[in-house]
Scaffold this motif. Sequence first.
Motif, PDB file in Angstrom:
ATOM      1  N   ALA A   1      50.483  46.591  42.663  1.00  0.00           N
ATOM      2  CA  ALA A   1      51.782  46.134  42.169  1.00  0.00           C
ATOM      3  C   ALA A   1      51.875  44.609  42.219  1.00  0.00           C
ATOM      4  O   ALA A   1      52.372  43.978  41.282  1.00  0.00           O
ATOM      5  CB  ALA A   1      52.909  46.772  42.981  1.00  0.00           C
ATOM      6  N   ARG A   2      51.405  44.027  43.279  1.00  0.00           N
ATOM      7  CA  ARG A   2      51.438  42.559  43.378  1.00  0.00           C
ATOM      8  C   ARG A   2      50.561  41.907  42.319  1.00  0.00           C
ATOM      9  O   ARG A   2      50.940  40.900  41.720  1.00  0.00           O
ATOM     10  CB  ARG A   2      51.015  42.123  44.773  1.00  0.00           C
ATOM     11  CG  ARG A   2      52.086  42.401  45.793  1.00  0.00           C
ATOM     12  CD  ARG A   2      51.818  41.707  47.085  1.00  0.00           C
ATOM     13  NE  ARG A   2      52.970  41.860  47.951  1.00  0.00           N
ATOM     14  CZ  ARG A   2      52.879  42.168  49.224  1.00  0.00           C
ATOM     15  NH1 ARG A   2      51.707  42.330  49.800  1.00  0.00           N
ATOM     16  NH2 ARG A   2      53.986  42.287  49.942  1.00  0.00           N
ATOM     17  N   ALA A   3      49.401  42.480  42.079  1.00  0.00           N
ATOM     18  CA  ALA A   3      48.507  41.946  41.044  1.00  0.00           C
ATOM     19  C   ALA A   3      49.160  42.080  39.669  1.00  0.00           C
ATOM     20  O   ALA A   3      49.064  41.171  38.839  1.00  0.00           O
ATOM     21  CB  ALA A   3      47.164  42.670  41.075  1.00  0.00           C
ATOM     22  N   GLY A   4      49.830  43.193  39.426  1.00  0.00           N
ATOM     23  CA  GLY A   4      50.525  43.386  38.158  1.00  0.00           C
ATOM     24  C   GLY A   4      51.617  42.361  37.953  1.00  0.00           C
ATOM     25  O   GLY A   4      51.804  41.845  36.848  1.00  0.00           O
ATOM     26  N   ALA A   5      52.338  42.046  39.011  1.00  0.00           N
ATOM     27  CA  ALA A   5      53.415  41.043  38.924  1.00  0.00           C
ATOM     28  C   ALA A   5      52.854  39.673  38.558  1.00  0.00           C
ATOM     29  O   ALA A   5      53.475  38.928  37.800  1.00  0.00           O
ATOM     30  CB  ALA A   5      54.177  40.983  40.237  1.00  0.00           C
ATOM     31  N   LYS A   6      51.680  39.376  39.055  1.00  0.00           N
ATOM     32  CA  LYS A   6      51.047  38.083  38.729  1.00  0.00           C
ATOM     33  C   LYS A   6      50.561  38.055  37.277  1.00  0.00           C
ATOM     34  O   LYS A   6      50.585  37.016  36.637  1.00  0.00           O
ATOM     35  CB  LYS A   6      49.882  37.808  39.675  1.00  0.00           C
ATOM     36  CG  LYS A   6      50.330  37.466  41.069  1.00  0.00           C
ATOM     37  CD  LYS A   6      49.143  37.231  41.975  1.00  0.00           C
ATOM     38  CE  LYS A   6      49.607  37.010  43.401  1.00  0.00           C
ATOM     39  NZ  LYS A   6      48.483  36.897  44.328  1.00  0.00           N
ATOM     40  N   ARG A   7      50.126  39.212  36.778  1.00  0.00           N
ATOM     41  CA  ARG A   7      49.634  39.294  35.400  1.00  0.00           C
ATOM     42  C   ARG A   7      50.757  39.202  34.381  1.00  0.00           C
ATOM     43  O   ARG A   7      50.558  38.716  33.275  1.00  0.00           O
ATOM     44  CB  ARG A   7      48.899  40.622  35.165  1.00  0.00           C
ATOM     45  CG  ARG A   7      47.511  40.702  35.687  1.00  0.00           C
ATOM     46  CD  ARG A   7      46.801  41.956  35.172  1.00  0.00           C
ATOM     47  NE  ARG A   7      47.578  43.181  35.317  1.00  0.00           N
ATOM     48  CZ  ARG A   7      47.519  43.997  36.365  1.00  0.00           C
ATOM     49  NH1 ARG A   7      46.748  43.700  37.383  1.00  0.00           N
ATOM     50  NH2 ARG A   7      48.243  45.096  36.407  1.00  0.00           N
ATOM     51  N   SER A   8      51.930  39.722  34.735  1.00  0.00           N
ATOM     52  CA  SER A   8      53.006  39.826  33.755  1.00  0.00           C
ATOM     53  C   SER A   8      54.336  39.376  34.358  1.00  0.00           C
ATOM     54  O   SER A   8      55.032  40.171  34.991  1.00  0.00           O
ATOM     55  CB  SER A   8      53.122  41.270  33.259  1.00  0.00           C
ATOM     56  OG  SER A   8      54.241  41.404  32.418  1.00  0.00           O
TER      57      SER A   8
ATOM     58  N   LYS B   1      56.917  38.831  32.745  1.00  0.00           N
ATOM     59  CA  LYS B   1      57.950  39.571  32.031  1.00  0.00           C
ATOM     60  C   LYS B   1      58.302  40.878  32.745  1.00  0.00           C
ATOM     61  O   LYS B   1      59.445  41.322  32.728  1.00  0.00           O
ATOM     62  CB  LYS B   1      57.455  39.855  30.607  1.00  0.00           C
ATOM     63  CG  LYS B   1      58.524  40.257  29.641  1.00  0.00           C
ATOM     64  CD  LYS B   1      58.083  40.064  28.216  1.00  0.00           C
ATOM     65  CE  LYS B   1      57.407  41.279  27.659  1.00  0.00           C
ATOM     66  NZ  LYS B   1      57.104  41.184  26.234  1.00  0.00           N
ATOM     67  N   ALA B   2      57.328  41.475  33.409  1.00  0.00           N
ATOM     68  CA  ALA B   2      57.543  42.742  34.097  1.00  0.00           C
ATOM     69  C   ALA B   2      57.701  42.569  35.605  1.00  0.00           C
ATOM     70  O   ALA B   2      57.698  43.549  36.349  1.00  0.00           O
ATOM     71  CB  ALA B   2      56.383  43.689  33.796  1.00  0.00           C
ATOM     72  N   ALA B   3      57.867  41.342  36.059  1.00  0.00           N
ATOM     73  CA  ALA B   3      57.935  41.065  37.495  1.00  0.00           C
ATOM     74  C   ALA B   3      59.042  41.854  38.192  1.00  0.00           C
ATOM     75  O   ALA B   3      58.868  42.300  39.329  1.00  0.00           O
ATOM     76  CB  ALA B   3      58.103  39.571  37.736  1.00  0.00           C
TER      77      ALA B   3
END
Length: 96
Positions: free
Chosen positions: A68-75, A77-79
């Motif tokens: 989830a943390r990695a996803g937040a860094k990637r996007s 917009k979806a943080a």
Amino acid sequence: MPLVLAATTGEQGHPHIVDLLLRHGVDINRVMKDKTALEWAAGFGQVQMTHHLLARGATPTVKALSEARAGAKRSLKAAANYALIIDALHATGVED
């Protein structure tokens, strides 16, 4: 693996199919490509599916939190979605 596909296909997965698979004995914590369905859903930013899997007994993991943390860094917009997932995992006691 059908459970991962049911959990992660589409914007928020298919909870009714997840439930059907679980009723038929699929292991909710089974690993596909080194991740559980919960870890995949967390990594894809799927808030509702993350909550659904946790409610159905998926084991919350540090890996799901990291995804989830990695996803937040990637996007950025979806943080906000990832923040909700991180909060849900923290609520289960997962810390890194």
